[in-house]
Write a protein that holds these residues in place. Structure first.
Motif, PDB file in Angstrom:
ATOM      1  N   GLY A   1       0.800  -1.218   0.000  1.00 23.71           N
ATOM      2  CA  GLY A   1       0.000   0.000   0.000  1.00 23.71           C
ATOM      3  C   GLY A   1       0.825   1.255   0.000  1.00 23.71           C
ATOM      4  N   THR A   2       2.148   1.125   0.024  1.00 25.27           N
ATOM      5  CA  THR A   2       3.019   2.293  -0.041  1.00 25.27           C
ATOM      6  C   THR A   2       3.622   2.395  -1.431  1.00 25.27           C
ATOM      7  N   SER A   3       4.214   3.535  -1.685  1.00 25.88           N
ATOM      8  CA  SER A   3       4.782   3.765  -3.009  1.00 25.88           C
ATOM      9  C   SER A   3       6.126   3.078  -3.144  1.00 25.88           C
ATOM     10  N   ASP A   4       6.412   2.567  -4.337  1.00 31.62           N
ATOM     11  CA  ASP A   4       7.780   2.187  -4.663  1.00 31.62           C
ATOM     12  C   ASP A   4       8.634   3.458  -4.681  1.00 31.62           C
ATOM     13  N   GLU A   5       9.943   3.279  -4.754  1.00 33.41           N
ATOM     14  CA  GLU A   5      10.828   4.393  -4.435  1.00 33.41           C
ATOM     15  C   GLU A   5      11.613   4.884  -5.639  1.00 33.41           C
ATOM     16  N   LEU A   6      11.789   6.191  -5.691  1.00 35.63           N
ATOM     17  CA  LEU A   6      12.721   6.867  -6.589  1.00 35.63           C
ATOM     18  C   LEU A   6      13.587   7.743  -5.691  1.00 35.63           C
ATOM     19  N   PHE A   7      14.785   7.284  -5.383  1.00 37.71           N
ATOM     20  CA  PHE A   7      15.589   7.977  -4.379  1.00 37.71           C
ATOM     21  C   PHE A   7      17.055   7.790  -4.717  1.00 37.71           C
TER      22      PHE A   7
ATOM     23  N   ILE B   1      20.753  -3.758  -9.129  1.00 34.50           N
ATOM     24  CA  ILE B   1      21.213  -3.793  -7.748  1.00 34.50           C
ATOM     25  C   ILE B   1      20.672  -5.060  -7.110  1.00 34.50           C
ATOM     26  N   THR B   2      21.550  -5.971  -6.780  1.00 38.80           N
ATOM     27  CA  THR B   2      21.125  -7.262  -6.255  1.00 38.80           C
ATOM     28  C   THR B   2      21.278  -7.361  -4.741  1.00 38.80           C
ATOM     29  N   LYS B   3      21.741  -6.285  -4.105  1.00 35.65           N
ATOM     30  CA  LYS B   3      21.868  -6.305  -2.646  1.00 35.65           C
ATOM     31  C   LYS B   3      21.397  -4.957  -2.098  1.00 35.65           C
ATOM     32  N   TRP B   4      21.239  -4.892  -0.781  1.00 34.47           N
ATOM     33  CA  TRP B   4      20.614  -3.721  -0.169  1.00 34.47           C
ATOM     34  C   TRP B   4      21.591  -2.557  -0.101  1.00 34.47           C
ATOM     35  N   MET B   5      21.185  -1.419  -0.713  1.00 36.16           N
ATOM     36  CA  MET B   5      22.006  -0.222  -0.626  1.00 36.16           C
ATOM     37  C   MET B   5      21.694   0.482   0.687  1.00 36.16           C
ATOM     38  N   HIS B   6      22.746   0.841   1.423  1.00 32.43           N
ATOM     39  CA  HIS B   6      22.520   1.463   2.720  1.00 32.43           C
ATOM     40  C   HIS B   6      22.281   2.956   2.590  1.00 32.43           C
ATOM     41  N   SER B   7      23.055   3.612   1.736  1.00 32.21           N
ATOM     42  CA  SER B   7      22.954   5.070   1.705  1.00 32.21           C
ATOM     43  C   SER B   7      21.815   5.534   0.804  1.00 32.21           C
ATOM     44  N   TRP B   8      21.531   4.768  -0.205  1.00 33.61           N
ATOM     45  CA  TRP B   8      20.521   5.098  -1.207  1.00 33.61           C
ATOM     46  C   TRP B   8      20.900   6.300  -2.068  1.00 33.61           C
ATOM     47  N   ASP B   9      21.655   7.237  -1.522  1.00 29.87           N
ATOM     48  CA  ASP B   9      22.004   8.423  -2.281  1.00 29.87           C
ATOM     49  C   ASP B   9      23.227   8.136  -3.144  1.00 29.87           C
ATOM     50  N   MET B  10      23.425   8.988  -4.158  1.00 23.72           N
ATOM     51  CA  MET B  10      24.610   8.911  -5.004  1.00 23.72           C
ATOM     52  C   MET B  10      25.278  10.276  -4.998  1.00 23.72           C
ATOM     53  N   MET B  11      26.626  10.294  -5.151  1.00 24.55           N
ATOM     54  CA  MET B  11      27.363  11.545  -5.088  1.00 24.55           C
ATOM     55  C   MET B  11      28.489  11.532  -6.095  1.00 24.55           C
ATOM     56  N   LEU B  12      28.638  12.667  -6.801  1.00 25.75           N
ATOM     57  CA  LEU B  12      29.739  12.841  -7.729  1.00 25.75           C
ATOM     58  C   LEU B  12      31.004  13.170  -6.959  1.00 25.75           C
ATOM     59  N   GLY B  13      32.066  12.384  -7.191  1.00 23.28           N
ATOM     60  CA  GLY B  13      33.311  12.606  -6.487  1.00 23.28           C
ATOM     61  C   GLY B  13      34.220  13.579  -7.214  1.00 23.28           C
TER      62      GLY B  13
ATOM     63  N   GLY C   1      24.742   9.670   4.477  1.00 19.41           N
ATOM     64  CA  GLY C   1      24.043  10.585   3.627  1.00 19.41           C
ATOM     65  C   GLY C   1      25.189  11.339   3.051  1.00 19.41           C
ATOM     66  N   PHE C   2      25.481  11.220   1.799  1.00 21.90           N
ATOM     67  CA  PHE C   2      26.802  11.483   1.262  1.00 21.90           C
ATOM     68  C   PHE C   2      27.292  12.894   1.563  1.00 21.90           C
ATOM     69  N   GLN C   3      28.622  12.996   1.571  1.00 26.67           N
ATOM     70  CA  GLN C   3      29.335  14.262   1.730  1.00 26.67           C
ATOM     71  C   GLN C   3      28.740  15.325   0.816  1.00 26.67           C
ATOM     72  N   ASN C   4      28.525  16.507   1.385  1.00 29.33           N
ATOM     73  CA  ASN C   4      27.994  17.621   0.603  1.00 29.33           C
ATOM     74  C   ASN C   4      29.112  18.349  -0.120  1.00 29.33           C
ATOM     75  N   TRP C   5      28.827  18.770  -1.339  1.00 30.94           N
ATOM     76  CA  TRP C   5      29.844  19.431  -2.167  1.00 30.94           C
ATOM     77  C   TRP C   5      30.012  20.886  -1.727  1.00 30.94           C
TER      78      TRP C   5
END
Length: 855
Positions: free
Chosen positions: A273-279, A325-337, A385-389
């Motif tokens: 009953g909840t939404s799938d995720e876009l994160f 993605i076949t395993k659980w991502m902990h951070s969910w976020d992505m960051m450009l290095g 929650g990834f490093q902020n630029w």
């Protein structure tokens, strides 16, 4: 906590080079960080001991750590809390929350545009609610403190008068930051799904510029700005009974306006009953590609859309799954290095999602799960929650070196809002066109003194299509592949070629387009290989054969002077071919011969009438071309020549003889066939037609109409006597035709006799009584006669009252059975009337009388 708390600090950026390394140190959750001062990046220790989702760190232009924060505390480069570094962002609690919600949710470090020693630390207070199914940040405060690095002997401290200052209340807790060249931006969202853009200038923080996102009052899940300040990605949270959405907007770093809403993806309602995720979002360092994580049911994947497409429909059509993605991502976020790669981490240590070439389209971006030897052992939500630029000014920037397909090539400054531009070529416009390879830079300047320099290292490397090639000894050919190019082969091709042929390929180079090419590849056989087929027997109507080399050799010289791979031979003999190739000289020989022609039969009569002309046909096999006919005994032949299987021959001389035929194929093989026959005289009839009149039942003797070996008689085309010199008949039927056939072998003639019977009797006998009792005797009353010339027309029977009980036309079923309808008639005398005619007479005859019915 839920994933909505894991929000990253979002700063517009380029790939920093030269000495600009303000983002080289990342801080994570508990006691961990990441340093990009090494290649590959390495793990470092920090003093953080928090579950906060978005720690943040800043370094100097050489990559030396200045300070880092989790939103509640600030640590200096010695990992000690600054004198005023506690409780830098502290706020209210919310009665709706199910746990302490005074934690800072999102924290950002922003350089002060007016003082290079000062930094704004902006963060939100973590008020959120969780109902057991879904969660969302509730309205909160966003606060800021100011760090001055000139204090505390250069280790920095928080200005007491600028600590925990409320920037805005009653907003969602996620924050995005952007930058112009002389200003910075803090982006917040409120309950009405508006963007509140706060501009930071040397004068301080201004009141917000408000832009509507044109979305329902969703819980905003994530905000992220692109590296060139031009776009803003907005994701909505997963709520019970509601979908999640991902949209893209235009962001104006000069005015702070957010406009031009464009949908990117939608996540539906799942079985809970909840939404799938876009994160989890990230822009590539050249801003041409956008990446996001999507979770549909239990399936997670990383998707890419190409923002360089000319229309938004084309952008949506470019959507490509680049990694499952076949395993659980902990951070969910992505960051450009700082190294231009995009990173995300997993819950268990050591595994990271790394997109190594994010500027490239589709799977060429090289997104994969890698072991970076950087174990992250924190099993709580404090992981990343990834490093902020950290946005910087007066820095030199560049994009990845790239090879252009061909000149001319347009170049453009990535700073759309500069007051002036200066190129290394001397041009002063934002855009230039170049025609030569080399290094180009453009300085984009603002009136405040800030500037950016974009550097482009250009090499013109056009797409290199495969060229004609070969290999020796049957070895496979490996086609060189241009790095980064995508090859789409025709149905018979591939990068490894094992057979000679012409191959087609479409070569696509990202950013350069596609070319279609064809090339010839020859796989030469080993030395001594048999080139030609085995010795050939030519056996067809044309008496020709194609002889072809089994291998494509490219160069041929035949014994008949031809230079093609195949030749056509029309005569027997030996044929050789030579092929002079890069792998040596090849030769081979083949013997060609004709098949032997055969005469199976000569189709003609065995008895021929003297003076007759007969069509004679030869039945042959194996396509003979020469026919030599022999006709003895004075036979005359017309129109006989080679290649003639049929002739017409006239025979004049009597006697027995034979015809012979010799066939051949231009003298190579021959066959002989002979057919015996007899020429007989044609019998002569004395007369052709004769009519004879005879009395009824008189015997008549018919003589043959001529002398012959065989005399046959026919009556109305039916053979009635064979080999009969004469024929005796009884004259009974009124009119009869007879034919006499006289024959010498196949030579014959005919005459016809017509017998007409006269004095035919007319009497018929009628019974005087009959017994219709079913015993098979006298059951029918009918006329009796043996005269074939009598034809009964009708028979009628009447009773004494004059009722006609029976009437029968001449239908072949003549006779009364003693019934009237279905009723048997009784013993009595009945009266009858008969009508009939006799063949040869024109009149109709009648008879009448009575008959007694007995039972």
């Amino acid at each position: 906590m839920k994933r909505s708390l894991l929000l990253s600090c979002l700063i517009l950026n380029f790939v920093c080079v030269n000495a600009q390394k303000e983002n080289n140190n990342w801080a994570f959750g508990i006691n961990q960080g990441l340093s990009f001062n090494t290649v590959p990046p390495s793990i470092v220790s920090t003093s953080t001991n928090t579950h906060m989702p978005s720690p943040c760190a800043v370094s100097d232009s050489m990559g030396n750590l200045l300070f880092y924060t989790d939103g509640e505390r600030i640590w200096n480069r010695n990992h000690s809390i600054m004198p005023n570094g506690n409780d830098i962002i502290k706020g209210r609690t919310d009665a709706m929350c199910m746990q302490d919600s005074t934690d800072a949710m999102d924290v950002n470090i922003i350089p002060d545009p007016g003082n290079k020693q000062r930094y704004y630390v902006v963060g939100s207070v973590g008020n959120w609610v969780y109902d057991g199914v879904s969660q969302c940040e509730q309205f909160t405060d966003v606060r800021y403190s100011i760090v001055d690095m000139s204090l505390n002997s250069g280790l920095g401290d928080v200005l007491p008068g600028n600590k925990n200052t409320v920037l805005y209340s009653h907003v969602y807790g996620n924050i995005a930051t952007g930058e112009g060249m002389c200003n910075k931006w803090v982006l917040l969202t409120n309950a009405a799904s508006d963007i509140l853009a706060f501009e930071i200038t040397p004068a301080g923080i201004s009141m917000p510029r408000i832009s509507s996102l044109s979305l329902p009052a969703f819980c905003i899940n994530e905000l992220k700005t692109s590296n060139d300040n031009s776009k803003l990605a907005v994701g909505t949270n997963w709520l019970t009974g509601q979908k999640s959405y991902l949209h893209l907007y235009d962001f104006n770093a000069l005015t702070g306006a957010v406009t031009n809403k464009r949908p990117i993806d939608t996540a539906g309602i799942n079985s809970k009953g909840t939404s799938d995720e876009l994160f989890g979002f990230a822009f590539s360092n050249d801003n041409s590609k956008f990446y996001y994580r999507a979770e549909f049911g239990e399936a997670q994947a990383i998707w890419q859309v190409d923002l360089s497409q000319k229309s938004h429909s084309a952008v949506l059509a470019s959507k490509t799954k680049v990694c499952n993605i076949t395993k659980w991502m902990h951070s969910w976020d992505m960051m450009l290095g700082p190294d231009g790669k995009i990173y995300s981490a997993f819950r268990d240590g050591g595994d990271w999602l790394v997109i190594s070439r994010p500027n490239r389209p589709g799977t060429a971006c090289d997104a994969r799960i890698q072991k970076l030897n950087i174990p992250l052992t924190i099993a709580t939500y404090s992981l990343i929650g990834f490093q902020n630029w950290i946005p910087t000014s007066k820095a030199h920037y560049k994009y990845d070196d790239f090879a252009a397909c061909s000149a001319p090539l347009p170049l453009s400054s990535k700073q759309p809002f500069a007051d002036s531009y200066v190129w290394s070529t001397g041009a002063t416009t934002r855009d230039i066109t170049i025609t030569e390879a080399g290094t180009y830079w453009v300085r984009a300047m603002q009136s405040c003194g800030a500037y950016r320099v974009d550097t482009f290292n250009i090499a013109f490397k056009p797409v290199q299509p495969p060229v004609d090639t070969f290999s020796c000894n049957g070895e496979p050919i490996n086609i060189p592949m241009q790095p980064g190019a995508i090859y789409t082969w025709g149905s018979n091709g591939g990068s490894v070629i094992t057979q000679t042929g012409t191959y087609t390929v479409a070569i696509t180079v990202p950013g350069c387009g596609t070319i279609n090419s064809s090339f010839r590849a020859i796989v030469y056989p080993p030395a001594g290989t048999q080139l030609l087929p085995d010795d050939t027997i030519i056996c067809n109507a044309q008496l020709k054969a194609d002889i072809s080399s089994r291998y494509e050799m490219g160069d041929y010289l035949w014994s008949n002077g031809k230079t093609t791979r195949s030749i056509t031979v029309a005569s027997p003999g030996k044929y050789w071919v030579k092929s002079n190739t890069p792998c040596g000289l090849f030769t081979d020989t083949v013997d060609a011969s004709y098949c032997k022609p055969i005469v199976k039969n000569i189709d003609m009569p065995t008895t021929i009438c003297q003076g007759s002309c007969v069509d004679i046909h030869a039945e042959v096999e194996n396509f003979p071309k020469a026919f030599n006919w022999s006709f003895p005994n004075g036979a005359t032949v017309g129109n006989v020549w080679d290649e003639n299987k049929s002739v017409r021959v006239c025979f004049d001389s009597l006697g027995n003889s034979q015809i012979s035929l010799i066939v051949g194929n231009f003298g190579t093989y021959s066959d002989v066939f002979a057919k015996k026959f007899s020429v007989r005289p044609k019998p002569v009839v004395q007369y052709e037609e004769l009519t004879i009149k005879a009395a009824y039942k008189k015997m008549v003797l018919l003589p043959a109409c001529g002398d012959a070996d065989t005399i046959s008689w026919y009556r109305d085309k039916e053979l009635i006597c064979a080999n009969c010199k004469e024929l005796e008949i009884e004259a009974k039927l009124w009119h009869t035709n007879y034919r006499c056939v006289i024959q010498n072998g196949e030579c014959k003639d005919t005459c016809d006799y017509t017998i007409e019977v006269v004095d035919i009797p007319t009497d018929i006998w009628m019974p005087t009584a009959f017994t219709p009792n079913g015993d098979g005797k006298n059951d029918l009353f009918r006329p009796m006669h043996d005269n074939p010339n009598i034809q009964v027309l009708s028979l009628s029977v009447y009773n004494r009252q004059g009722v006609r009980l029976y009437h029968s036309p001449n239908d072949g079923n003549l006779g009364w059975n003693g019934r009237y309808g279905n009723n048997e008639q009784g013993l009595a005398t009945y009266f009858w009337l008969l009508r009939y005619k006799v063949l040869g007479r024109p009149d109709i005859l009648t008879m009448k009388g009575d008959v007694i019915l007995l039972r």
